[in-house]
Design a protein around this motif. Structure first.
Motif, mmCIF file in Angstrom:
data_model
loop_
_atom_site.group_PDB
_atom_site.id
_atom_site.type_symbol
_atom_site.label_atom_id
_atom_site.label_comp_id
_atom_site.label_asym_id
_atom_site.label_seq_id
_atom_site.Cartn_x
_atom_site.Cartn_y
_atom_site.Cartn_z
ATOM 1 N N PRO A 247 8.374 4.256 -1.952
ATOM 2 C CA PRO A 247 8.130 5.656 -1.552
ATOM 3 C C PRO A 247 7.770 5.850 -0.089
ATOM 4 N N LEU A 248 7.506 4.763 0.656
ATOM 5 C CA LEU A 248 7.141 4.950 2.060
ATOM 6 C C LEU A 248 8.254 5.652 2.848
ATOM 7 N N THR A 296 1.319 13.910 10.960
ATOM 8 C CA THR A 296 0.698 12.690 11.486
ATOM 9 C C THR A 296 0.135 11.836 10.357
ATOM 10 N N GLN A 297 -0.519 12.461 9.402
ATOM 11 C CA GLN A 297 -1.092 11.710 8.279
ATOM 12 C C GLN A 297 -0.005 11.028 7.448
ATOM 13 N N PHE A 298 1.059 11.744 7.152
ATOM 14 C CA PHE A 298 2.167 11.157 6.393
ATOM 15 C C PHE A 298 2.748 9.945 7.128
ATOM 16 N N THR A 299 2.929 10.080 8.441
ATOM 17 C CA THR A 299 3.508 8.991 9.232
ATOM 18 C C THR A 299 2.588 7.773 9.245
ATOM 19 N N LEU A 300 1.282 8.006 9.414
ATOM 20 C CA LEU A 300 0.326 6.897 9.422
ATOM 21 C C LEU A 300 0.252 6.211 8.061
ATOM 22 N N ALA A 302 2.731 6.021 5.986
ATOM 23 C CA ALA A 302 3.980 5.256 5.885
ATOM 24 C C ALA A 302 3.848 3.928 6.622
ATOM 25 N N MET A 303 3.236 3.941 7.807
ATOM 26 C CA MET A 303 3.032 2.706 8.567
ATOM 27 C C MET A 303 2.133 1.743 7.805
ATOM 28 N N TRP A 304 1.095 2.288 7.188
ATOM 29 C CA TRP A 304 0.171 1.438 6.414
ATOM 30 C C TRP A 304 0.886 0.805 5.223
ATOM 31 N N PHE A 305 1.704 1.600 4.516
ATOM 32 C CA PHE A 305 2.487 1.064 3.398
ATOM 33 C C PHE A 305 3.421 -0.045 3.878
ATOM 34 N N GLU A 308 1.494 -3.224 4.479
ATOM 35 C CA GLU A 308 1.148 -3.871 3.208
ATOM 36 C C GLU A 308 2.358 -4.555 2.577
ATOM 37 N N ALA A 309 3.522 -3.913 2.687
ATOM 38 C CA ALA A 309 4.741 -4.470 2.088
ATOM 39 C C ALA A 309 5.183 -5.742 2.792
ATOM 40 N N ASN A 310 4.758 -5.925 4.064
ATOM 41 C CA ASN A 310 5.226 -7.071 4.849
ATOM 42 C C ASN A 310 4.119 -8.075 5.184
ATOM 43 N N LYS A 311 2.941 -7.924 4.581
ATOM 44 C CA LYS A 311 1.826 -8.776 4.971
ATOM 45 C C LYS A 311 2.019 -10.246 4.585
#
Length: 314
Positions: A247-248, A296-300, A302-305, A308-311
């Motif tokens: 969903p990101l 801005t919140q949605f974009t941030l 998305a970056m956080w997701f 997490e997906a690539n950690k």
């Protein structure tokens, strides 16, 4: 060999007759093959490479100039054809310390990562040694590459001193990689889609050895930025829509859309007030603020997701 694995070094070179021989002579003895790719030089680069007399050297000459990325791709294809376990890249201008090659090859040869790359920015020397315009341009492109590639833990995206595993090389569509100076950035985008593990290795920046850089930051940076913009959306489609839905993608699309709409609406309202004398209503101010803050919140998020997906890819 390292850890029982065959190692090759690809040396892309264009008009490097002054430094290519010195570059080759500095390559450590554990390297089994050196593939020098002469990108249609106008000088004696190919002849100087052959004249070194190192039996490990194989020279490939392009019939026309195609760019540094194309030269690296040619070397990759040759090493993949030969089944070399670890393929490294060292520029032909002697700006890469051969003493650091073992640190790059080791993690790849041991199977800890798929791709190891140099990072010159972790050293306190970088700010003093790297020309300021190039340092700042590199920093901006590194940030953009983090967003585009999903490798948030990787910096110094322009560093071309790298080591790549045979498995990752076989999974890469080398023909699709960018052919010129944006090659390292595009490489990271494609590696992320393949879920390749990537690690930075500290490196010492080297300048002032007689190199003639063909890079002009003001010309190259906009092209690479556009390349990264396209690469970002290609990665979203390939990794988070086609191969495994996440969903990101919706968060990124909504975030960017709301931010752009809010910004444009704000500009229109401000221009209407300044040039037309129209009154700005409270409802309009609230709408613009809501769009900008929510975007801005949605974009941030998305970056956080994405982080997490690539950690695990490190």
């Amino acid at each position: 060999m390292v850890e029982g694995k065959r190692v090759a070094v690809v040396v892309p070179a264009f008009d490097e007759e002054l430094l290519v021989a010195e570059t080759i002579r500095g390559i450590p003895a554990f390297v089994d093959l050196i593939v020098v790719v002469d990108d249609h030089s106008s000088d004696g680069t190919a002849e100087r490479a052959r004249a070194v007399g190192d039996p490990r050297v194989e020279v490939i000459e392009h019939a026309e100039n195609q760019g540094v990325g194309a030269a690296i791709a040619t070397g990759y294809e040759r090493c993949r054809e030969l089944g070399v376990d670890v393929t490294c890249v060292m520029a032909g201008d002697n700006q890469m310390d051969p003493g650091e090659l073992a640190a790059l090859v080791g993690p790849v040869a041991r199977g800890e990562v798929d791709y190891a790359k140099a990072n010159r920015l972790v050293s306190g020397e970088a700010w003093q040694l790297i020309p300021r315009s190039r340092y700042l341009g590199n920093a901006v492109l590194s940030l953009l590459t983090k967003i585009a590639s999903g490798y948030w833990h990787v910096a110094d995206s322009q560093a071309g001193y790298t080591a790549l595993s045979l498995d990752a090389l076989r999974r890469l569509d080398v023909e699709r990689l960018y052919r010129r100076y944006g090659f390292p950035n595009d490489m990271l985008v494609h590696l992320n889609v393949q879920n390749a593990r990537v690690r930075d290795v500290p490196s010492r920046p080297i300048y002032g050895v007689g190199e003639r850089s063909g890079i002009r930051v003001r010309h190259v940076a906009p092209r690479i930025a556009w390349l990264l913009f396209k690469g970002f959306w290609w990665r979203m489609k390939e990794k988070y829509v086609i191969r495994d839905f996440h969903p990101l993608v919706f968060f990124y699309v909504l975030g960017i859309l709301m931010t752009v709409v809010g910004f444009l609406l704000g500009v229109v309202v401000a221009a209407s007030r300044i040039f037309g004398g129209n009154e700005i209503t409270t409802a309009t101010i609230v709408l613009v603020s809501l769009l900008l803050v929510s975007g801005t919140q949605f974009t941030l998020f998305a970056m956080w997701f994405d982080q997490e997906a690539n950690k695990e890819l490190r």
